[in-house]
Design a protein around this motif. Structure first.
Motif, mmCIF file in Angstrom:
data_model
loop_
_atom_site.group_PDB
_atom_site.id
_atom_site.type_symbol
_atom_site.label_atom_id
_atom_site.label_comp_id
_atom_site.label_asym_id
_atom_site.label_seq_id
_atom_site.Cartn_x
_atom_site.Cartn_y
_atom_site.Cartn_z
ATOM 1 N N TYR A 191 -2.007 59.107 71.257
ATOM 2 C CA TYR A 191 -1.848 57.672 71.512
ATOM 3 C C TYR A 191 -1.306 57.351 72.891
ATOM 4 N N GLU A 249 -0.842 52.949 67.359
ATOM 5 C CA GLU A 249 0.305 53.849 67.442
ATOM 6 C C GLU A 249 0.964 53.709 68.817
ATOM 7 N N ARG A 251 -5.016 61.573 62.446
ATOM 8 C CA ARG A 251 -5.442 60.611 63.470
ATOM 9 C C ARG A 251 -6.908 60.825 63.833
ATOM 10 N N GLN A 311 3.847 64.089 65.964
ATOM 11 C CA GLN A 311 2.529 64.226 65.343
ATOM 12 C C GLN A 311 2.011 65.650 65.183
#
Length: 402
Positions: free
Chosen positions: A124, A163, A174, A329
């Motif tokens: 992101y 995000e 994702r 993440q």
């Protein structure tokens, strides 16, 4: 100190977002797909479930991966990818001086590929527009990515970037949710890395040359990481390794690149003379395939959050992840694991060097917790992994209180 699989979320995770109209699914007319992931090896591995979904959605679909030099090393192990193009893109990381002719040549190469569509995979914090522009200029007809602003003609299929303001997903989720937007759904969401027989044979040869019995169980310790902010103190690694030797009698195999050899030497020295016969420096000893085979056979992998954690996830090897809270993440995925971290107010800094200079998210993890997490995983997985059986210690090893 916490040992959680679900990492703490950014504070604004529950804000509302505007709805977006669904995208039209990609059908059988989309045969040749360019998959852009110009990041590191671990990032490519975390994209493999999405690559599998793209291929599985249309029998006969041809996937080409456009990736960095580090990502391109995975080419022999990616069964869902037909071709790999190496491209050290100017919009990713700090590169050596370069000139635009190489980028113009890449645009020409992509145009010659006659791709029906491109999927641009990003974290992101990355902007997809440079890659989208490259694909647009190369004549790729359909272009999919996440984007914060309206991309206009650069992306004709896009998903609004939400995000981190509205919560974050694991990197695997994702990328899966991106391709799901165009109808590529996944029943099997495992990460993928297919080893070859030669990789396992090469591993046995290397271990034998080093005087290491490949039939005996071992723990793998990887003390390095590309970013200083993601490195657990080497003396703590040494303390955990010494406790594991005293508890199990296992060999401790220390891995890393040639530049990380000083870390391995420091770790072995700090572990002390009593356990030194069990400590083996294997830095710069393997090509990628044999290194992955080493991870596959390990009773447990103990590593900073780096490439070995993602290889372990792809091979379903048990892993203790020393998780610096720089990025939420990238935890292990669908493999037995323990994620260790010390929660801090400055979490999710996205910095390569700790901005507070205290490294508290890692330094707050006691070495005894690392060793105990490894012992728990060995016990948890040993029934299904016969190489994980421990052996008795045949000579005295000094014991002390941690």
């Amino acid at each position: 100190m916490k040992t959680l699989s679900l990492l703490p979320q950014p504070r604004a995770a529950h804000a509302r977002i505007a709805a977006q109209a669904p995208l039209a699914p990609w059908g059988s007319e989309i045969r040749r797909v360019l998959c852009v992931r110009t990041d590191n090896l671990g990032d490519v591995l975390m994209t493999t479930p999405a690559l599998h979904a793209l291929r599985d959605a249309c029998p006969g679909r041809h996937l080409t991966l456009l990736t960095s030099g580090a990502g391109a090393a995975l080419a022999p192990f990616l069964t869902d990818v037909d071709d790999v193009i190496r491209y050290d893109a100017p919009w990713v990381g700090a590169r050596t001086p370069r000139s635009h002719p190489a980028d113009l040549a890449m645009r020409t190469l992509l145009e010659e590929g006659q791709f029906d569509a491109a999927v641009i995979f990003t974290v992101y914090s990355q902007n997809p527009m440079p890659a989208a522009t490259m694909c647009y200029l190369a004549g790729v007809r359909r272009r999919l990515a996440r984007c914060r602003e309206n991309p206009y003609a650069l992306l004709n299929d896009w998903v609004r970037e939400t995000e981190p303001e509205h919560g974050v997903q694991h990197e695997v989720q994702r990328q899966l949710s991106l391709v799901q937007a165009i109808g590529a759904n996944a029943d099997d969401t495992r990460m993928r890395m297919q080893l070859r027989g030669i990789d396992r044979q090469t591993l046995e040869t290397i271990l034998a040359r080093r005087g290491i019995d490949p039939e005996l169980p071992y723990a793998l310790i990887h003390p390095g990481a590309s970013a200083e902010s993601r490195r657990y103190p080497v003396e703590r690694f040494a303390e955990a390794a010494a406790k594991l030797v005293r508890s199990t009698g296992m060999n401790m195999l220390i891995t890393g690149s040639a530049s990380e050899a000083p870390l391995a030497h420091a770790l072995i020295d700090a572990a002390g003379p009593a356990v030194r016969p069990f400590m083996h420096d294997l830095t710069d000893a393997f090509e990628l395939g044999a290194f992955a085979a080493l991870i596959e056979r390990a009773a447990v992998v103990i590593s900073n959050n780096s490439g070995p954690v993602h290889i372990a996830s792809a091979l379903r090897a048990p892993v203790v992840d020393l998780y610096a809270l720089t990025n939420p993440q990238h935890a292990p995925w669908q493999t037995p694991h323990r994620v260790l971290f010390n929660d801090v107010e400055c979490r999710w800094c996205y910095r390569s060097v700790c901005p507070e200079q205290h490294h508290a998210c890692l330094r707050g993890i006691p070495s005894v917790e690392v060793a105990n997490a490894a012992l728990d995983l060995i016990e948890e997985t040993s029934r299904n992994r016969p190489t994980c059986r421990t052996r008795p210690v045949h000579h005295p090893i000094e014991t002390h209180t941690e």
